[in-house]
Design an enzyme around this catalytic site. Structure first.
Site, PDB file in Angstrom:
ATOM      1  N   ASP A  87       3.050 -38.036  -3.446  1.00 18.89           N
ATOM      2  CA  ASP A  87       2.698 -38.433  -2.082  1.00 18.89           C
ATOM      3  C   ASP A  87       3.597 -37.724  -1.069  1.00 18.89           C
ATOM      4  O   ASP A  87       4.796 -37.965  -1.036  1.00 18.89           O
ATOM      5  CB  ASP A  87       2.855 -39.955  -1.965  1.00 18.89           C
ATOM      6  CG  ASP A  87       2.515 -40.468  -0.574  1.00 18.89           C
ATOM      7  OD1 ASP A  87       1.785 -39.773   0.150  1.00 18.89           O
ATOM      8  OD2 ASP A  87       2.974 -41.564  -0.228  1.00 18.89           O
ATOM      9  N   ASP A 304      -1.438 -34.900   4.801  1.00 17.89           N
ATOM     10  CA  ASP A 304      -0.932 -35.908   3.865  1.00 17.89           C
ATOM     11  C   ASP A 304      -1.699 -35.921   2.551  1.00 17.89           C
ATOM     12  O   ASP A 304      -2.846 -36.348   2.488  1.00 17.89           O
ATOM     13  CB  ASP A 304      -1.017 -37.288   4.527  1.00 17.89           C
ATOM     14  CG  ASP A 304      -0.498 -38.385   3.611  1.00 17.89           C
ATOM     15  OD1 ASP A 304       0.098 -38.063   2.567  1.00 17.89           O
ATOM     16  OD2 ASP A 304      -0.698 -39.557   3.943  1.00 17.89           O
TER      17      ASP A 304
END
Ligand code: NAG
Ligand code: NAG
Ligand code: NAG
Ligand code: NAG
Length: 478
Positions: A87, A304
């Protein structure tokens, strides 16, 4: 489960830690804090407001869009395997720990879950709240800190799930590139979160359950920053997410091939923000007010990898959708699960729908093909559109723009935190890239490998994780 870091709750004052004798029983309690309180706290404490706080990412509805890329790492001595989500929107590594009462014990994605047990690792070390790592993470000494108290952590993600626990220090084992294309395991001592209390999907669901998350954010607490602090690793990492055959590459080190064009990263942001200038659909530039992408006061668009879809300001979304669908006037579009626009289409989507190009500062563009922004739903001829309407109102009332995995897939994306740039190029993520060893200058080939599993799902989503680190690293970090 779209995991989107909204806020790192570094609420030192609000966390009460109790250590019961040597057993490290660790009840963690957080005082109720209102969202505005947290935001105010966060902006004053961190000097950066995460205006994504209000961002609503939509549900975790369709199983086909769960954007979970994960990798296998080793922790402890002897080293045990942990599967962690990769992430770029968060800042620490954490794994579920043995005292966790509400952690998933099994995963539907066909991997064995492992709880980290500090007592069963010969090299596990307690991280006191007096530790430098702790005081720099909290920008000061935690109130009431005593040497025997652990350093706590607490993170909330955008889907409402949260993890709290305390930091520990132990060995991280990873693959080091040491030949073409061979790798050898190497280890390095790092500080990471030991998850003691989980809530939301982390606690309740075995669907897509993993052991934890490895954050590749910019903060000093990330694994990348910790390794870089030794001076032996450059803060450059890259990913290549393959949606055609699955898997891909995740590596640390300077990429020498392929070359990528870059755009500047906006400095001092909680996320990887870039400046999006305009959007072209089928050769036409969308006619938008000049300040359309000025969410976060001109601080741009968030990149992201922990998010699956792409979220656009309403005005952009409406124009984009009408252009995307313009070639197919007879298409019947219906709403699935109240959030996805879907339709039946039997032809080749790449000839039936237009290419979308995003243009960024410094003339970097990102080409998104129909097969990237359309995803299958219930069989081959049903498709849903991956572009989503941004539901957030940021501080200045602007909808924010957030680009997730589907626009980043099948591209080599290079995050260069030394030069504060991000760049990408269309790439075959099943092939290989060339990465330079900082110390020796030797260029190594890093190929996409698949970690075998009985589950086809895991093969589709797992990334090999390579760190290109000089052999000196051990002696320096240890
Ligand atoms: C870490 O690396 C050192 C040196 O290669 C080795 O002796 C040690 O066993 C390794 N530790 C773990 C946990 O793999
Ligand atoms: C992060 O680490 C760098 C280099 O070690 C240091 O200069 C900087 O002050 C640190 N930042 C914070 C917020 O602690
Ligand atoms: C970073 O910037 C320096 C100085 O401008 C340049 O020499 C170097 O090639 C850049 N590194 C990368 C990976 O682009
Ligand atoms: C991508 O690379 C792999 C490995 O080199 C190769 O087998 C495959 O055919 C390539 N795919 C495309 C679409 O070129």
């Amino acid at each position: 489960m779209d995991l989107r870091i909204l806020l790192i709750l570094l609420l030192a004052v609000e966390i009460f830690c109790v250590v019961a004798n040597a057993n490290l029983v660790f009840p963690v309690q957080r005082r109720q804090a209102s969202l505005t309180g947290i935001k105010a706290h966060d902006s004053s404490r961190r000097g950066r407001i995460l205006s994504a706080v209000d961002f609503n990412l939509g549900g975790n509805g369709l199983p086909t869009v769960t954007g979970l890329y994960f990798t296998k790492i080793g922790l402890g001595s002897p080293s045990k395997d942990y599967y962690v989500q990769v992430d770029t929107g968060s800042d620490i590594l954490w794994v579920n720990c043995v005292e966790c009462t509400r952690c998933p014990r099994k995963s539907d994605i066909g991997i064995g879950l492992t709880l980290y047990d500090p007592k069963r690792s010969k090299t596990s070390e307690f991280v006191s709240c007096e530790h430098n790592f702790c005081s720099s993470t909290y920008e000061g000494r935690i109130l009431g800190c005593k040497a025997e108290n652990p350093c706590p952590y607490s993170i909330s993600y955008g889907d409402g799930s949260a993890t709290t626990g305390y930091y520990v220090q132990d060995y991280l084992t990873f693959n080091r590139v040491n030949g073409n294309p061979h790798t050898a395991t190497q280890n390095s001592s790092i500080i990471f979160g030991c998850g003691a209390a989980q809530s939301g999907t982390f606690a309740s669901s075995s669907e897509e359950a993993l052991d934890g998350i490895i954050g590749f954010g910019q903060a000093n607490s990330s694994v990348l920053s910790q390794l870089a602090a030794s001076g032996k690793v450059k803060k450059i990492f890259s990913h290549c997410l393959d949606t055609n055959v699955g898997g891909g590459i995740f590596s640390i080190g300077e990429v020498v091939e392929p070359k990528v064009k870059t755009t500047p990263l906006v400095p001092n942001m909680a996320h990887y923000n870039v400046i999006l200038k305009n959007i072209e659909v089928d050769g036409d530039i969308l006619q938008l007010p000049s300040d359309t992408f000025d969410s976060e006061n001109g601080k741009g668009t968030v990149i992201d990898s922990g998010t699956t879809l792409a979220y656009l300001p309403r005005i952009v979304y409406d124009q984009l959708m009408s252009k995307v669908l313009a070639k197919q006037p007879r298409l019947k579009v219906y709403l699935v699960e109240e959030q996805y626009s879907c339709f039946q289409y039997t032809g080749n989507v790449d000839s039936g729908f237009p290419i979308v190009k995003l243009h960024f500062e410094d003339s970097l563009s990102l080409t998104v093909y129909p097969h990237d922004y359309l995803f299958n739903y219930k069989g081959d001829s049903y498709w849903c559109i991956g572009w989503q309407k941004s539901a957030s109102e940021t501080k200045n009332g602007k909808d924010m723009t957030l680009l997730g995995d589907f626009v980043l897939s099948n591209k080599l994306v290079v995050y260069d935190l030394e030069n504060m740039t991000i760049g990408w190029t269309d790439y075959n993520c099943s092939s290989s890239i060339k990465v330079k060893d900082e110390k020796t200058g030797i260029v190594h080939t890093v190929g996409a490998h698949k970690i075998s599993s009985s589950s086809t799902y895991i093969v589709g989503r797992i990334l090999t994780f390579f760190l290109l680190i000089s052999a000196m690293l051990n002696s320096v970090i240890n």
